[in-house]
Design a protein around this motif. Sequence first.
Motif, PDB file in Angstrom:
ATOM      1  N   SER A  53      38.506  42.963  35.800  1.00  0.00           N
ATOM      2  CA  SER A  53      39.461  42.481  34.788  1.00  0.00           C
ATOM      3  C   SER A  53      39.185  43.070  33.412  1.00  0.00           C
ATOM      4  N   ARG A  54      38.013  43.618  33.214  1.00  0.00           N
ATOM      5  CA  ARG A  54      37.661  44.194  31.915  1.00  0.00           C
ATOM      6  C   ARG A  54      38.235  45.596  31.732  1.00  0.00           C
ATOM      7  N   GLY A  55      38.656  46.236  32.806  1.00  0.00           N
ATOM      8  CA  GLY A  55      39.086  47.628  32.716  1.00  0.00           C
ATOM      9  C   GLY A  55      40.589  47.793  32.620  1.00  0.00           C
ATOM     10  N   GLU A  56      41.018  49.045  32.458  1.00  0.00           N
ATOM     11  CA  GLU A  56      42.435  49.376  32.363  1.00  0.00           C
ATOM     12  C   GLU A  56      43.036  49.813  33.692  1.00  0.00           C
ATOM     13  N   GLY A  57      42.190  50.168  34.647  1.00  0.00           N
ATOM     14  CA  GLY A  57      42.690  50.651  35.927  1.00  0.00           C
ATOM     15  C   GLY A  57      43.405  49.568  36.716  1.00  0.00           C
ATOM     16  N   GLN A  58      44.308  49.989  37.594  1.00  0.00           N
ATOM     17  CA  GLN A  58      45.135  49.051  38.349  1.00  0.00           C
ATOM     18  C   GLN A  58      44.412  48.600  39.624  1.00  0.00           C
ATOM     19  N   TRP A  59      44.395  47.300  39.848  1.00  0.00           N
ATOM     20  CA  TRP A  59      43.756  46.728  41.023  1.00  0.00           C
ATOM     21  C   TRP A  59      44.323  45.328  41.202  1.00  0.00           C
ATOM     22  N   ALA A  60      44.041  44.716  42.340  1.00  0.00           N
ATOM     23  CA  ALA A  60      44.473  43.339  42.570  1.00  0.00           C
ATOM     24  C   ALA A  60      43.539  42.672  43.559  1.00  0.00           C
ATOM     25  N   SER A  61      43.328  41.388  43.356  1.00  0.00           N
ATOM     26  CA  SER A  61      42.638  40.598  44.361  1.00  0.00           C
ATOM     27  C   SER A  61      43.616  40.308  45.492  1.00  0.00           C
ATOM     28  N   VAL A  62      43.122  40.303  46.721  1.00  0.00           N
ATOM     29  CA  VAL A  62      43.956  40.001  47.876  1.00  0.00           C
ATOM     30  C   VAL A  62      43.942  38.487  48.062  1.00  0.00           C
ATOM     31  N   GLN A  63      45.073  37.846  47.762  1.00  0.00           N
ATOM     32  CA  GLN A  63      45.133  36.391  47.677  1.00  0.00           C
ATOM     33  C   GLN A  63      45.770  35.759  48.912  1.00  0.00           C
ATOM     34  N   ASN A  64      45.291  34.579  49.262  1.00  0.00           N
ATOM     35  CA  ASN A  64      45.945  33.803  50.313  1.00  0.00           C
ATOM     36  C   ASN A  64      47.082  32.978  49.698  1.00  0.00           C
ATOM     37  N   ALA A  65      47.793  32.245  50.550  1.00  0.00           N
ATOM     38  CA  ALA A  65      48.981  31.534  50.073  1.00  0.00           C
ATOM     39  C   ALA A  65      48.654  30.525  48.988  1.00  0.00           C
ATOM     40  N   TRP A  66      47.554  29.800  49.127  1.00  0.00           N
ATOM     41  CA  TRP A  66      47.179  28.830  48.101  1.00  0.00           C
ATOM     42  C   TRP A  66      46.888  29.526  46.778  1.00  0.00           C
ATOM     43  N   GLU A  67      46.158  30.633  46.838  1.00  0.00           N
ATOM     44  CA  GLU A  67      45.823  31.358  45.611  1.00  0.00           C
ATOM     45  C   GLU A  67      47.066  31.932  44.937  1.00  0.00           C
ATOM     46  N   VAL A  68      48.033  32.389  45.734  1.00  0.00           N
ATOM     47  CA  VAL A  68      49.296  32.856  45.141  1.00  0.00           C
ATOM     48  C   VAL A  68      49.950  31.715  44.375  1.00  0.00           C
ATOM     49  N   GLY A  69      49.956  30.514  44.961  1.00  0.00           N
ATOM     50  CA  GLY A  69      50.556  29.368  44.293  1.00  0.00           C
ATOM     51  C   GLY A  69      49.859  28.981  43.004  1.00  0.00           C
ATOM     52  N   GLN A  70      48.592  29.354  42.872  1.00  0.00           N
ATOM     53  CA  GLN A  70      47.843  29.059  41.650  1.00  0.00           C
ATOM     54  C   GLN A  70      47.743  30.262  40.710  1.00  0.00           C
ATOM     55  N   ASP A  71      48.384  31.365  41.055  1.00  0.00           N
ATOM     56  CA  ASP A  71      48.233  32.598  40.291  1.00  0.00           C
ATOM     57  C   ASP A  71      48.574  32.380  38.820  1.00  0.00           C
TER      58      ASP A  71
END
Length: 410
Positions: free
Chosen positions: A322-340
Amino acid sequence: MQRPMEGVRVLEVAQFTFVPAAGAVLADWGADVIKIEHAERGDAQRGLVRVLGYDAVSGGSSFAPIVEGPNRGKRSVGLALEKPSARPVLEELIRGSDVFLTNFLPEARARLRIDVEDVRAVNPDIVYVRGSGFGPRGAEAGKGGYDSTAFWARGGSAAGVTPPGAERMTRMPAGAYGDNVGGMTIAGGIAAALYSRAVTGEPSVVDVSLLGVGAWATQFTVNMALMAKGPLPVHTPPRYGSVTNPLVGAYRSSDGRWIELSMLQPGRYWAEFCTLVGREDLAGDERFGRTEKLMANAAEAAEIVAAVIASRPYAHWVEILSRGEGQWASVQNAWEVGQDPALRANGLIASVVDADGVDRELVANPVQFDETPAGLTRAPQFAEHTDEVLRSLGLSDEELIALKIDGAAT
C-alpha cells in the motif's frame, strides 16, 4: 439526489435474475418498476431456498438476498396473465408504462399475448425489451438459457479460465454472475432507447442475450481468434509472473493468501518494489538492472519474487504494498469485498431496511450520478402491491374481490 429515471414507468414480466436485475438498476435510478408475478406461483426464484450449497434465506426472517438483489425498489403485483379477467388490468398497466421488460420465451409470450405486436397494439409508444439466452433470431431463438450455459459456457469464459488438462471445468465465481452483468447491460440499452424515443419520437425493440453478453465479456480473445481465423494456441502460463514481467500475476503469502500484481511497466516499478519488500539488492542486480534484462530474465526474477512473498503473511504485504505506486490487489473473499473500504467510501455497499424492519446491506449498482450513492429500498414481498396498484388504475373493491375469486389476482 439525482434520479435520472424519475417519471419513467417500467412494467416487468420476468423471473429469476437476468432481466429482473435490469429492473432493479432502473429502480435504483428512480424508475417506478411494477413487477408482474404469477398470482399463484410468483417469481420462481422465490422458491430457491438453497443456492450453491448455501441457505438463500436469512433464518427466521423474510430476507433473501437472491430476491432482494434483482428486485429491490420494485412494486409487486400478483396477476395470472392466462386468465381472461386479468387482461384488462394488464392492458391498463401497459398503457401507463414507458417500458415493457420480459424474459419469457417466444412460445409463452405468444400464449399470454405479450409479444411486441400485442403490447404495441395497446401502447404504440412503449419501449419493448427482451432478454434471452441466445437472441431473437436463428434456430435457438426459442431455447431457454441460464448464465451458466449461455453466458459462461457458450460465451467463452469457462474455457478461458479452465486450465488445459483440468479434471473439471472451472465454475462461475458467484451465483447469477452473468445474469448481473447482463442486467446492467439491459439497463443501459433501455436508457439509450428512452433517449432515442425522446429525440426521434420512435420507440425501439431492445434485445440483449446472455450469449451476446458472454461474447462481449470475452471479446479480446474472440477477436484475436477471428483475426487468426482459427482457435488460439493453448499457452501454459509460467508458474509465477508472466513470460516477460515478474510483476504481473498472483503470488501466495506464507499464510496461503494471494496477492495479485499488475505492474505492466516492469522497468518503472521494479526498483520501488524491491525497496518495499526489503530486497534493494535486486534493483541493482545485473540480471534485472535494466528493463530489457528484467524482461529477458523474468522467469528467474519471478521465482525470487515468489519466495519473497511466501516469506511473510498476507496482512504484511497488504500494508507494505500500500505504500507504493505500483498496481496490485489483495485477492478478497465475498465477506472482504463487502467490507472493502473503497466500496464503502463510495457508497457502493448500501443500507436497506427489510420487510421485518431489520437493517441490512446490499451491493449497490456501480453507476452513480453527481457522486451521490443510490438510496435503496427493499424488494417487495410476493404480490405486496396488488391492491395499491390496481386501485390506482381505478378498480373498485368489488372488482378487486372478483379478480381474486377468479384466481386472476393475488
